[in-house]
Design an enzyme around this catalytic site. Structure first.
Site, PDB file in Angstrom:
ATOM      1  N   GLU A 295     -17.526 -32.176 -46.385  1.00  0.00           N
ATOM      2  CA  GLU A 295     -17.411 -31.285 -47.541  1.00  0.00           C
ATOM      3  C   GLU A 295     -17.121 -32.059 -48.833  1.00  0.00           C
ATOM      4  O   GLU A 295     -16.650 -31.496 -49.822  1.00  0.00           O
ATOM      5  CB  GLU A 295     -16.315 -30.252 -47.282  1.00  0.00           C
ATOM      6  CG  GLU A 295     -16.612 -29.339 -46.107  1.00  0.00           C
ATOM      7  CD  GLU A 295     -15.496 -28.357 -45.839  1.00  0.00           C
ATOM      8  OE1 GLU A 295     -15.359 -27.395 -46.612  1.00  0.00           O
ATOM      9  OE2 GLU A 295     -14.760 -28.555 -44.859  1.00  0.00           O
TER      10      GLU A 295
ATOM     11  N   SER B 269     -16.672 -24.911 -44.672  1.00  0.00           N
ATOM     12  CA  SER B 269     -17.912 -24.647 -45.414  1.00  0.00           C
ATOM     13  C   SER B 269     -19.087 -24.354 -44.488  1.00  0.00           C
ATOM     14  O   SER B 269     -20.239 -24.599 -44.838  1.00  0.00           O
ATOM     15  CB  SER B 269     -18.259 -25.829 -46.343  1.00  0.00           C
ATOM     16  OG  SER B 269     -17.343 -25.898 -47.411  1.00  0.00           O
TER      17      SER B 269
ATOM     18  N   SER C 225     -16.247 -19.541 -56.998  1.00  0.00           N
ATOM     19  CA  SER C 225     -15.786 -19.424 -55.615  1.00  0.00           C
ATOM     20  C   SER C 225     -15.041 -18.115 -55.409  1.00  0.00           C
ATOM     21  O   SER C 225     -14.477 -17.548 -56.362  1.00  0.00           O
ATOM     22  CB  SER C 225     -14.870 -20.597 -55.255  1.00  0.00           C
ATOM     23  OG  SER C 225     -15.549 -21.835 -55.350  1.00  0.00           O
TER      24      SER C 225
END
EC number: 6.3.2.4
Length: 350
Positions: free
Chosen positions: A18, A185, A321
């Site tokens: 990530e 993720s 986000s």
């Protein structure tokens, strides 16, 4: 370094898959921090785990690279960076998603240096990262979740693939999901519908971890909530829904596919919203979390089903986000979130 400002080291990059997401989060955080209140020192960590100098780190963060460049061994400046941190930094914001950042390793490193940091401590970070341990703890606390099994690489080597597959089909039905125990993720996650996809999914998941989760497929809407605070003062955001055109909310859907929809607030009943808030707090407390976390749920109101999927102790933190967007819905701005996280960290004894 300014004595009148709070001096924060912003860690980003790191050894995780990530890595690239970390850069996106760190750039948003750096730009949003009030430069009147804070002195921000970016600290870039390469994929091999090497620390860049503070000067070079700032150039990387403010540039357009999608990853931190590697260093020649003769140019490694780890000790100089650490000396600056120990002597002049009030706080570290470890914007490191996944292994070597969200799993307790960097937290233990900072504990050793006696440096305060934003987010969960070593133990709660490790538990939140390891989905096998997390799910066992949720089970102990009677937190509703989907059926799951754990498979270790060594165990897999000594068993027949077809027999394992048939056992999971019997216990979990098809389709089911396979995911690395320690990753985020949606990296390394695949849906299994038949034996051939089972073999491919195992191979992919074992690239990232020696322990994997096999999880039943749940027919429900994907709902998320965000949490900030600590044991005696926890605040939960609005609930938001993710609508993806993919089989599930995978890495591409999260960061690359513009067709993914984020519905905030989620169009669910008030009863469901209250249950999600209650479960968010219970899960947050169950792993001993503090500061920051995001909770993922499966919701099927027709069947009165609300299940906790997982908790993320260092969620994505770009302005787009879910974590900041969910709090924006209840009137807490991105900048205010950062202020609160800093205040919690400075007053918390890790």
């Amino acid at each position: 370094m300014s004595k009148s400002k709070i001096n924060i080291a912003l860690f980003f990059g790191g050894r995780s898959a990530e890595h690239e997401v970390s850069l996106l989060s760190a750039r948003s955080i750096y730009n949003a921090f009030s430069k009147e209140k804070y002195e921000i020192s970016p600290v870039a960590i390469s994929k091999k785990g090497f620390f860049h100098s503070l000067e070079e780190s700032k150039k990387i963060l403010l540039g357009d690279k999608n990853k931190v460049p590697e260093l020649d061994r003769e140019n490694i400046l780890d000790l100089k960076v650490l000396k600056v941190l120990e002597e002049k930094i009030d706080l570290v914001f470890p914007v490191l998603h996944g292994p070597y950042g969200e799993d307790g390793k960097i937290q233990g490193f900072l504990d050793t240096l006696n440096i305060k940091y934003v987010g969960c401590d070593l133990l709660s970070s490790a538990v939140g990262m390891d989905k096998a341990v997390m799910k066992e703890i949720f089970s102990y606390h009677n937190i509703p979740q989907s059926k799951f099994k754990v498979l270790k690489k060594e165990e897999f080597k000594n068993q027949n693939t077809l027999e394992i597959y048939n056992k999971f089909v019997e216990d979990l039905k098809v389709p089911f999901f396979i995911k690395p125990a320690n990753m985020g993720s949606s990296i390394g996650i695949n849906i299994v519908k038949e034996l051939s996809s089972f073999k491919a999914a195992l191979s992919e998941a074992f690239k990232y971890d020696n322990k994997i989760i096999i999880e039943s497929n749940v027919k429900g809407r994907e709902i998320e909530s965000a949490v900030i605070g600590k044991a005696d003062n926890i605040e939960v955001s609005a609930a938001g829904e993710i609508i993806s055109t993919h089989d599930f909310y995978d890495y591409q859907a999260k960061y690359e596919d513009q067709s993914t929809e984020l519905i905030i607030p989620a169009e669910i009943s008030n009863k469901s919203k209250e249950i999600i808030k209650e479960l968010s707090i219970r899960a947050f407390k169950a792993i001993g979390a503090e500061g920051i976390s995001r909770l993922d749920f499966f919701v099927n109101e027709n069947e009165n089903m609300i299940l906790v999927n997982e908790i993320n102790t260092m969620p994505g933190f770009t302005k787009f986000s879910m974590y900041p967007l969910l709090f924006k819905e209840v009137g807490i701005s991105y900048m205010e979130l950062l202020d609160r996280l800093v205040n919690i960290a400075l007053t918390e004894d890790k």
